[in-house]
Design a protein around this motif. Structure first.
Motif, mmCIF file in Angstrom:
data_model
loop_
_atom_site.group_PDB
_atom_site.id
_atom_site.type_symbol
_atom_site.label_atom_id
_atom_site.label_comp_id
_atom_site.label_asym_id
_atom_site.label_seq_id
_atom_site.Cartn_x
_atom_site.Cartn_y
_atom_site.Cartn_z
ATOM 1 N N ASN A 355 -19.469 27.960 71.606
ATOM 2 C CA ASN A 355 -20.777 28.223 70.997
ATOM 3 C C ASN A 355 -20.877 27.612 69.595
ATOM 4 O OD1 ASN A 355 -21.192 29.686 73.317
ATOM 5 N ND2 ASN A 355 -20.805 31.666 72.356
ATOM 6 N N GLY A 356 -20.352 26.409 69.439
ATOM 7 C CA GLY A 356 -20.487 25.685 68.180
ATOM 8 C C GLY A 356 -19.507 26.110 67.098
ATOM 9 N N LEU A 357 -18.592 27.021 67.398
ATOM 10 C CA LEU A 357 -17.622 27.465 66.395
ATOM 11 C C LEU A 357 -16.215 27.073 66.831
ATOM 12 C CD1 LEU A 357 -18.987 31.075 65.727
ATOM 13 C CD2 LEU A 357 -19.213 29.070 64.230
ATOM 14 N N THR A 358 -15.428 26.597 65.867
ATOM 15 C CA THR A 358 -14.039 26.262 66.135
ATOM 16 C C THR A 358 -13.164 27.245 65.358
ATOM 17 O OG1 THR A 358 -12.429 24.453 66.149
ATOM 18 C CG2 THR A 358 -13.950 24.479 64.297
ATOM 19 N N TYR A 359 -12.162 27.798 66.025
ATOM 20 C CA TYR A 359 -11.389 28.903 65.456
ATOM 21 C C TYR A 359 -10.624 28.501 64.197
ATOM 22 C CZ TYR A 359 -8.090 32.790 65.091
ATOM 23 O OH TYR A 359 -7.354 33.858 64.651
ATOM 24 N N ARG A 532 -17.553 36.077 51.200
ATOM 25 C CA ARG A 532 -17.401 34.884 50.367
ATOM 26 C C ARG A 532 -15.930 34.488 50.268
ATOM 27 N NH1 ARG A 532 -20.160 36.488 44.991
ATOM 28 N NH2 ARG A 532 -19.579 38.489 45.904
ATOM 29 N N GLY A 533 -15.676 33.214 50.396
ATOM 30 C CA GLY A 533 -14.297 32.732 50.296
ATOM 31 C C GLY A 533 -13.542 32.769 51.612
ATOM 32 N N GLU A 534 -14.247 33.106 52.709
ATOM 33 C CA GLU A 534 -13.531 33.170 53.998
ATOM 34 C C GLU A 534 -13.067 31.781 54.425
ATOM 35 O OE1 GLU A 534 -15.837 33.977 57.590
ATOM 36 O OE2 GLU A 534 -17.668 33.431 56.534
ATOM 37 N N ASN A 535 -12.007 31.767 55.234
ATOM 38 C CA ASN A 535 -11.522 30.493 55.778
ATOM 39 C C ASN A 535 -12.570 29.934 56.727
ATOM 40 O OD1 ASN A 535 -9.211 31.112 54.412
ATOM 41 N ND2 ASN A 535 -7.979 31.549 56.233
ATOM 42 N N ARG A 536 -12.867 28.680 56.536
ATOM 43 C CA ARG A 536 -13.905 28.040 57.341
ATOM 44 C C ARG A 536 -13.384 26.724 57.896
ATOM 45 N NH1 ARG A 536 -19.663 29.065 56.642
ATOM 46 N NH2 ARG A 536 -19.849 31.319 56.586
ATOM 47 N N SER A 537 -13.956 26.347 59.026
ATOM 48 C CA SER A 537 -13.675 25.013 59.561
ATOM 49 C C SER A 537 -14.334 23.982 58.649
ATOM 50 C CB SER A 537 -14.247 24.902 60.977
ATOM 51 O OG SER A 537 -15.644 25.076 60.937
ATOM 52 N N PRO A 538 -13.919 22.715 58.776
ATOM 53 C CA PRO A 538 -14.615 21.675 58.015
ATOM 54 C C PRO A 538 -16.115 21.694 58.335
ATOM 55 C CG PRO A 538 -12.633 20.790 59.042
ATOM 56 C CD PRO A 538 -12.819 22.186 59.572
ATOM 57 N N ASP A 539 -16.929 21.267 57.390
ATOM 58 C CA ASP A 539 -18.369 21.191 57.626
ATOM 59 C C ASP A 539 -18.688 20.138 58.689
ATOM 60 O OD1 ASP A 539 -18.970 23.148 55.853
ATOM 61 O OD2 ASP A 539 -19.429 21.800 54.180
ATOM 62 N N PRO A 540 -19.936 20.188 59.214
ATOM 63 C CA PRO A 540 -20.335 19.144 60.164
ATOM 64 C C PRO A 540 -20.307 17.767 59.512
ATOM 65 C CG PRO A 540 -21.921 20.938 60.134
ATOM 66 C CD PRO A 540 -20.976 21.183 58.998
ATOM 67 N N LEU A 541 -20.396 16.753 60.342
ATOM 68 C CA LEU A 541 -20.480 15.391 59.813
ATOM 69 C C LEU A 541 -21.698 15.264 58.907
ATOM 70 C CD1 LEU A 541 -19.810 13.232 62.988
ATOM 71 C CD2 LEU A 541 -18.495 13.148 60.869
ATOM 72 N N PRO A 542 -21.583 14.478 57.865
ATOM 73 C CA PRO A 542 -22.760 14.260 57.006
ATOM 74 C C PRO A 542 -23.909 13.674 57.833
ATOM 75 C CG PRO A 542 -20.784 13.266 56.048
ATOM 76 C CD PRO A 542 -20.411 13.737 57.402
ATOM 77 N N GLU A 543 -25.109 13.962 57.402
ATOM 78 C CA GLU A 543 -26.325 13.467 58.058
ATOM 79 C C GLU A 543 -26.228 11.956 58.304
ATOM 80 O OE1 GLU A 543 -29.288 14.714 59.972
ATOM 81 O OE2 GLU A 543 -28.708 16.126 58.383
ATOM 82 N N GLY A 544 -26.596 11.525 59.490
ATOM 83 C CA GLY A 544 -26.621 10.086 59.770
ATOM 84 C C GLY A 544 -25.252 9.509 60.060
ATOM 85 N N TYR A 570 -12.978 16.991 52.004
ATOM 86 C CA TYR A 570 -12.272 18.200 52.429
ATOM 87 C C TYR A 570 -10.888 18.341 51.865
ATOM 88 C CZ TYR A 570 -16.252 18.695 55.098
ATOM 89 O OH TYR A 570 -17.553 18.810 55.414
ATOM 90 N N GLY A 571 -10.760 17.956 50.626
ATOM 91 C CA GLY A 571 -9.445 18.039 49.998
ATOM 92 C C GLY A 571 -8.781 19.385 50.173
ATOM 93 N N GLY A 572 -9.564 20.457 50.129
ATOM 94 C CA GLY A 572 -8.948 21.789 50.165
ATOM 95 C C GLY A 572 -9.213 22.543 51.447
ATOM 96 N N ALA A 573 -9.633 21.823 52.501
ATOM 97 C CA ALA A 573 -10.020 22.536 53.730
ATOM 98 C C ALA A 573 -8.823 23.239 54.373
ATOM 99 C CB ALA A 573 -10.625 21.553 54.719
ATOM 100 N N GLN A 574 -9.132 24.342 55.023
ATOM 101 C CA GLN A 574 -8.118 25.066 55.785
ATOM 102 C C GLN A 574 -7.678 24.238 56.979
ATOM 103 O OE1 GLN A 574 -6.713 28.026 55.309
ATOM 104 N NE2 GLN A 574 -7.756 28.114 53.352
ATOM 105 N N VAL A 575 -6.417 24.404 57.349
ATOM 106 C CA VAL A 575 -6.001 23.831 58.616
ATOM 107 C C VAL A 575 -6.471 24.780 59.709
ATOM 108 C CG1 VAL A 575 -4.065 23.070 60.006
ATOM 109 C CG2 VAL A 575 -3.977 22.845 57.526
ATOM 110 N N PRO A 576 -7.327 24.319 60.618
ATOM 111 C CA PRO A 576 -7.799 25.207 61.675
ATOM 112 C C PRO A 576 -6.654 25.614 62.605
ATOM 113 C CG PRO A 576 -9.209 23.286 61.453
ATOM 114 C CD PRO A 576 -7.968 23.026 60.656
ATOM 115 N N GLY A 577 -6.974 26.515 63.479
ATOM 116 C CA GLY A 577 -5.989 26.932 64.483
ATOM 117 C C GLY A 577 -4.883 27.760 63.875
#
Ligand code: C2O
Length: 579
Positions: A355-359, A532-544, A570-577
């Motif tokens: 449903n559009g979410l990656t763990y 606020r501050g929760e672990n999140r997946s990387p954002d979607p691809l930039p527009e276009g 995404y220098g500081g992005a969480q590692v998913p999974g």
């Protein structure tokens, strides 16, 4: 003798039957070369690889004193297929029902085993188990319905094998350099963590062959030349006997069969496993998808080469009928619909989505959140968006509908339960759009891991009778890493009344500085809905900036530029999974 006297003798007898089985497991690096092509570091137990098989009798208490002797990786154990009723904190996935076990630390897994059959156990941290920490777990049943139907048992594990270690492969897999999400293809197929095995058999006997597919990725077709298999158990569920010439086991599935040997000992017979190459985006040159073993009637007779098969025609597991003949459960009170897709996020890597979410793992293990936030435990928000949480109310009938919108096959596994597999569409049948109850089998097959068809759907039904926190995920280890995971928080209020986390489990969190209370970021009370501050997946691809664009770029020199961009985004992005 008085009735009370008789009763006390009976009680004494039954309590002396159930025993405690204890294993001391120290997990360490060791060496292995199961396909004879390449020696590599593997994760063993007590210096030994393959790791030991766990054997208990139905009703036993199992105690595993687990020490993480790896200097460089966290670990944990999951007991695949066991319900852990009342002991959800013994289930094993890191940051779901426990903290990961850091190097040098211990955890005790301690629970009653009250399901018979063929199971397995594996690490449930990151993509760890394909590096070796996976083994068979057999629950012997002295009173089982087939106990008089065979003379001896044979354990046959199937798996796949990589020459490189998982952390290396995982990094390459989740990367902007692999924008199509092509999964690493194993180098070899294995049986009993080896190849070319012989199983010594006697003439005119019946064997119960317990098969477990412990693969990271590959499903296998399995057949025994000139011997019929009679299926009697799948995933711990006894079935009505059904003959099969060929079986298909996805990663994590188990099937037990009866095989009766011939009366003549002049010849030996090959049996074969063959990896399902449909799973591989690109079949590498020179890959041998097959693994061969022999039923050895006569150690002086030759081992004949296996014969090719004209086509793969395995038994359809939907045709199996549980021995218990449990009828179709009543219509669902709650339907959880999960749409499976794969695409790229803004870091350029390919992810998998429900449903559009990656763990993405939370900062507080989900079970600890469920136990510590009071009434808010019934609000999915507190678990964090990217744990993909669903609340299952106590004792309701749940339908899980999986719409597999991906062109690949996915074996889905539910922790804490078995489910009735009430519908599986054909390939490319599209999404579930409602079925009549009368279309469902009156006595559906029951198991804990089911293959979802490419472009089609499955409908699974169970009763939410096991308060706990349970994952539902694709059992292709690559897709755990790419986030194809959802968290079921089942009956959280009942759970709060009846759960105490053992001290040695809590000590792991303390060691790691992981919070044990509050929502997914550790906030409680009036702030419990503040994520606020929760672990999140990387954002979607930039527009276009389309996924197609990334595919076109990858492999060209522009890749390096995109790579720099990804680092900036995404220098500081969480590692998913990471479960
Ligand atoms: Cu074999 Cu999450 O399980």
């Amino acid at each position: 003798m008085s009735f009370a006297h008789l009763l006390s003798i009976l009680l004494l007898a039954s309590s002396t039957l159930a025993k405690t089985v204890t294993y001391d497991f120290s997990v360490t690096w060791t060496k292995g070369n199961p396909d004879g092509q390449y020696e590599r570091k593997v994760i063993g137990i007590n210096g030994q690889w393959p790791i030991p098989q766990i054997d208990v009798d139905l009703g036993d208490r199992l105690v595993i004193n687990f020490h993480n002797g790896l200097p460089d990786q966290d670990s944990s154990l999951h007991f695949h297929g066991l319900f852990q009723n009342g002991t959800t904190f013994m289930d094993g996935p890191a940051m779901v029902s426990q903290c990961p076990v850091p190097p040098g630390m211990n955890i005790t897994y301690d629970f009653i085993v009250d399901q018979p059959g063929t199971y397995w156990y594996h690490s449930h941290v990151k993509g760890q188990y394909p590096d070796g920490i996976r083994g068979a777990f057999i629950v012997h049943d002295p009173q089982g319905p087939y106990k008089n139907s065979y003379d001896a048992e044979i354990i046959l594990t199937l798996s796949d094998w990589y020459h490189e270690q998982m952390p290396v492969l995982a990094k390459r897999f989740i990367s902007y350099l692999n924008p199509t999400g092509a999964e690493p293809v194993p180098q070899s197929a294995l049986m009993n963590d080896s190849q070319n095995i012989t199983l010594a058999v006697k003439p005119g006997k019946t064997y119960m062959v317990r098969m477990v597919n412990m693969a990271a990725f590959a499903a296998q077709y399995v057949w025994f030349e000139e011997h019929t298999m009679k299926v009697i158990e799948i995933d711990g569920i006894y079935t009505e006997p059904m003959d099969a010439d060929m079986l298909y086991l996805t990663a994590a599935q188990r099937v037990s069969v009866l095989i009766t040997t011939k009366n003549d000992t002049s010849k030996n017979y090959a049996f074969m496993g063959s990896m399902d190459q449909d799973l591989f985006d690109k079949v590498p040159d020179g890959l041998n998808p097959n693994v061969t073993g022999w039923l050895s009637y006569n150690s002086n007779a030759p081992l004949p080469a296996a014969l090719p098969v004209p086509e793969f025609k395995p038994l359809d597991d939907m045709l199996l009928i549980p021995y218990s003949r449990i009828p179709l459960l009543p219509p669902a009170d709650l339907t959880v619909t999960l749409n499976v897709t794969m695409s790229n996020l803004g870091d350029g890597a390919n992810y998998a989505f429900f449903n559009g979410l990656t763990y993405v793992r939370p900062q507080v293990p989900t079970l600890f959140t469920a136990l510590s936030v009071g009434d808010a435990a019934t609000n999915p928000l507190v678990y964090g968006r990217d744990t993909v949480p669903h609340i299952l109310p106590h004792m309701q009938i749940i339908d899980i509908v999986v719409n597999n919108q991906d062109p690949g096959k996915h074996p889905f596994h539910l922790h804490g339960h078995v489910f009735q597999t009430i519908f599986r569409s054909s390939d490319d049948a599209g999404n579930f759009e409602g079925h009549l109850e009368s279309e469902y089998p009156k006595v559906p097959m029951i198991r804990d891991t089911i293959l979802a068809p490419p472009g089609g759907h499955v409908v699974l039904r169970f009763r939410a009778d096991n308060p706990g926190v349970w994952l539902f995920h694709c059992h292709l280890e690559w897709h755990l890493l790419s986030g194809l995971v959802t968290t079921f928080i089942e009956a959280p209020m009942e759970l709060q009344r009846n759960t105490t986390i053992p001290e040695n489990h809590r000590a792991l969190c303390v060691k790691r500085g992981i919070l044990m209370e509050g929502n997914a970021v550790g906030r409680k009370g009036k702030d419990v809905l503040d994520l606020r501050g929760e672990n999140r997946s990387p954002d979607p691809l930039p527009e276009g900036f389309t996924a197609r664009g990334i595919v076109a770029l990858a492999g060209s020199t522009v890749t390096a530029i995109l790579g720099m961009g990804a680092v900036v985004w995404y220098g500081g992005a969480q590692v998913p999974g990471e479960i």
